[in-house]
Design a protein around this motif. Structure first.
Motif, PDB file in Angstrom:
ATOM      1  N   THR A   1       0.849  -1.201   0.000  1.00 36.22           N
ATOM      2  CA  THR A   1       0.000   0.000   0.000  1.00 36.22           C
ATOM      3  C   THR A   1       0.876   1.239   0.000  1.00 36.22           C
ATOM      4  O   THR A   1       1.814   1.352   0.799  1.00 36.22           O
ATOM      5  CB  THR A   1      -0.923   0.001   1.231  1.00 36.22           C
TER       6      THR A   1
ATOM      7  N   THR B   1      -3.039   0.496  -3.666  1.00 36.42           N
ATOM      8  CA  THR B   1      -2.509  -0.810  -3.252  1.00 36.42           C
ATOM      9  C   THR B   1      -2.353  -1.717  -4.473  1.00 36.42           C
ATOM     10  O   THR B   1      -3.283  -1.852  -5.283  1.00 36.42           O
ATOM     11  CB  THR B   1      -3.448  -1.487  -2.236  1.00 36.42           C
TER      12      THR B   1
ATOM     13  N   GLU C   1       1.322   5.459   0.125  1.00 42.82           N
ATOM     14  CA  GLU C   1       0.750   6.715   0.610  1.00 42.82           C
ATOM     15  C   GLU C   1       1.119   7.860  -0.325  1.00 42.82           C
ATOM     16  O   GLU C   1       2.052   7.754  -1.124  1.00 42.82           O
ATOM     17  CB  GLU C   1       1.274   7.017   2.029  1.00 42.82           C
TER      18      GLU C   1
ATOM     19  N   SER D   1     -11.315  -1.073  -7.841  1.00 45.66           N
ATOM     20  CA  SER D   1     -10.413  -2.220  -7.771  1.00 45.66           C
ATOM     21  C   SER D   1     -10.512  -3.011  -9.074  1.00 45.66           C
ATOM     22  O   SER D   1     -11.578  -3.059  -9.715  1.00 45.66           O
ATOM     23  CB  SER D   1     -10.800  -3.109  -6.580  1.00 45.66           C
TER      24      SER D   1
ATOM     25  N   THR E   1      -1.297  -5.708  -5.311  1.00 51.68           N
ATOM     26  CA  THR E   1      -1.135  -6.986  -4.629  1.00 51.68           C
ATOM     27  C   THR E   1      -0.889  -8.106  -5.639  1.00 51.68           C
ATOM     28  O   THR E   1      -1.602  -8.213  -6.657  1.00 51.68           O
ATOM     29  CB  THR E   1      -2.391  -7.330  -3.805  1.00 51.68           C
TER      30      THR E   1
ATOM     31  N   THR F   1      -4.847   6.257  -0.544  1.00 52.50           N
ATOM     32  CA  THR F   1      -3.907   5.150  -0.718  1.00 52.50           C
ATOM     33  C   THR F   1      -4.150   4.433  -2.044  1.00 52.50           C
ATOM     34  O   THR F   1      -5.262   4.398  -2.569  1.00 52.50           O
ATOM     35  CB  THR F   1      -4.035   4.120   0.414  1.00 52.50           C
TER      36      THR F   1
END
Length: 533
Positions: free
Chosen positions: A443, A498, A445, A524, A500, A496
């Motif tokens: 993640t 992210t 910032e 997402s 993965t 944020t």
């Protein structure tokens, strides 16, 4: 020695604020002399840390005095004898007060008594001189403290000493000749109420040079006449103090001044025709509000500074202005050149001085919240759970910057997009700093330092040209198509991102971001069709 700075009016000193009037009482005709005790204070000399005076009593067997601090009430005769200092009624020597503070106002109060009969209290006020200046003495004098030219004359304040009245006259500079005090009293305007805080002279022509001549007098003598020049103002400027103005509405716009600094113009208005336009530099807090604090007029473009103002007129019509400007009514306007604006929760306070030397004080009950996106966001509401049907690119492009830049690392651009620029498909881009030649996971910032820092993403800002994800010019953001097929720009300012690696051959890129107005956008995307370049 000088005689132009301290005061012993019959009740209290007339200073810049001129807080007391002179009164002189004589015994009634036929009153038997000596029927009651009396006392008179005569000031002798006032310096920066000392003052001296004499006491003269009649029909008294004792006398006393007290020094009273500025703002305290004059005590009664009984209190003076109980708490003050006694002086022999036969003494003619001056009483010397020591340990005083320079440039400070005091009052000395005295009383006399004969057995159990007390006199009326006599009091004299005085102001100590500046440290290093000569002590002052004796007769009436007057000094001019502040002159402020108006459109038709001048407004002035003064300090008088030992005077019962003053007189003034305004004379055109071209017609002026030196004048005596007697001339001023014979030809000018006389003032006997010395409690007035300010005197306004009228009857002059606009945009002209004049002399203001003032003199003081008491029943025994005249002071020297004092003079000072002033210039009357243009017909269109504000030539009076605007005090305790209440503004009821505000319209605020903001733009980026670079490095996170914002330039704001807040236009305050009320139900009348008063307007105050304040141009200043600030930071916004986490609620997109102007940060609390004091903002002072300054020529520098730094957070907390208010831009000085100026106005221009053409045929008595306001033709231009810049910086911080006030308008009173339909025709009058002046630039602000000094003072401050104080921002607090629910209240804005103003204490400004115009280029005409007059002042504006006022307030606005409310907050300064930014409602203008400085990054180009066109969001009007939150956009949540964005999907990416129709994209054909899910990729991360890595670029090594090298140590020559001072940052020994890379940056990676994550993208969800359609390769056709004409396709109305939601596009997302995140620009992330990372270690050399590696696609980071985790993640990330927002980068707020302004310098490269591993695992931080760069805020987005809409370009003025372009119609695809590249509109964000190396920043982070979403281009969203609403139900009407309209493009909505969502440049990211906080939140944020992210990325993965799921372990089953798929990858997920998700985001929970906010534009600079606090609108939230989330989304997402998961796929095994991830490409790394």
């Amino acid at each position: 020695m000088r005689s132009n700075f301290f005061s012993w009016a019959a009740v209290a000193l007339s200073t810049v604020a001129l807080t007391a009037a002179v009164s002189c009482n004589k015994p009634d005709e036929g009153e038997e002399p000596g029927a009651a005790p009396t006392v008179t204070i005569t000031m002798s000399e006032v310096g920066s840390t000392t003052a001296s005076f004499t006491l003269a009593s009649t029909n008294a067997d004792r006398q006393a005095y007290m020094l009273v601090a500025d703002g305290e009430a004059v005590p009664t005769a009984e209190t003076i004898f109980a708490e003050g200092t006694t002086v022999d009624v036969a003494s003619t020597e001056p009483v010397v007060l020591e340990g005083l503070t320079p440039e400070t106002q005091y009052t000395v109060a005295a009383a006399a008594a004969s057995e159990d009969v007390f006199s009326a209290v006599d009091s004299k006020s005085f102001k100590t001189v500046k440290e290093g200046e000569e002590p002052v003495t004796g007769g009436p004098s007057v000094t001019l403290d502040q002159l402020r030219g108006t459109k038709t004359g001048v407004s002035f304040t003064f300090t008088q000493t030992n005077a019962e009245k003053i007189a003034y006259i305004a004379v055109k500079e071209a017609e002026y000749a030196p004048m005596t005090a007697e001339d001023v009293f014979a030809n000018g305007t006389e003032v006997t109420d010395l409690s007035v805080s300010e005197i306004r002279v009228e009857g002059c022509e606009s945009e002209q040079m004049y002399y203001l001549v003032v003199a003081a007098a008491n029943s025994d003598e005249y002071s020297d006449a004092v003079s000072e020049t002033f210039e009357t103002l243009k017909d269109d400027v504000i030539d009076r103090d605007l005090v305790d103005v209440v503004y009821t509405d505000v319209d605020m716009t903001a733009s980026s001044a670079g490095n996170g600094l914002m330039e704001v113009t807040a236009v305050f208005t009320n139900e009348g025709t008063d307007t105050l336009s304040v141009n200043f530099f600030c930071n916004f807090d986490e609620n997109n509000m102007v940060a609390a604090g004091e903002y002072s007029v300054s020529d520098t473009e730094d957070a907390g500074n208010v831009v000085p103002g100026a106005v221009w007129f053409d045929e008595h019509i306001l033709s231009g202005n810049e910086g911080t400007v006030a308008k009173a009514g339909e025709k009058e306007a002046s630039g602000v050149v000094y003072g401050s604006m104080t921002v607090a929760a629910g209240n804005i306070a103003f204490d400004f001085t115009f280029d005409t030397d007059f002042v504006l004080t006022g307030s606005f009950a409310g907050d300064l919240k930014n409602t203008t996106s400085v990054t180009g966001s066109t969001m009007t509401e939150d956009i949540l759970d964005v999907t990416f049907e129709g994209i054909d690119l899910f990729r991360a492009s890595t670029y090594y910057k090298g140590s020559a830049s001072g940052f020994d690392g890379s940056y990676v651009i994550f993208q969800l997009k359609n390769s056709s620029s004409s396709a109305k498909v939601n596009d997302f881009q995140a620009f992330v700093y990372c270690e050399p030649n590696a696609v980071p996971t985790g993640t990330f910032e927002v980068n707020t330092a302004g310098a490269e820092e591993y695992n931080t993403w760069i805020p987005g800002k809409v370009n003025s040209v372009g119609n695809n994800i590249d509109d964000y010019n190396g920043g982070t953001g979403l281009i969203y198509y609403n139900e009407n097929g309209e493009k909505v720009y969502c440049p990211a300012s906080s939140g944020t991102v992210t990325f993965t690696e799921n372990g089953d051959g798929t990858y997920t890129l998700s985001f929970d971001l906010y534009d600079d107005l606090g609108h939230n956008f989330t989304g997402s995307y998961t796929s095994d069709s991830f490409h790394e370049f």
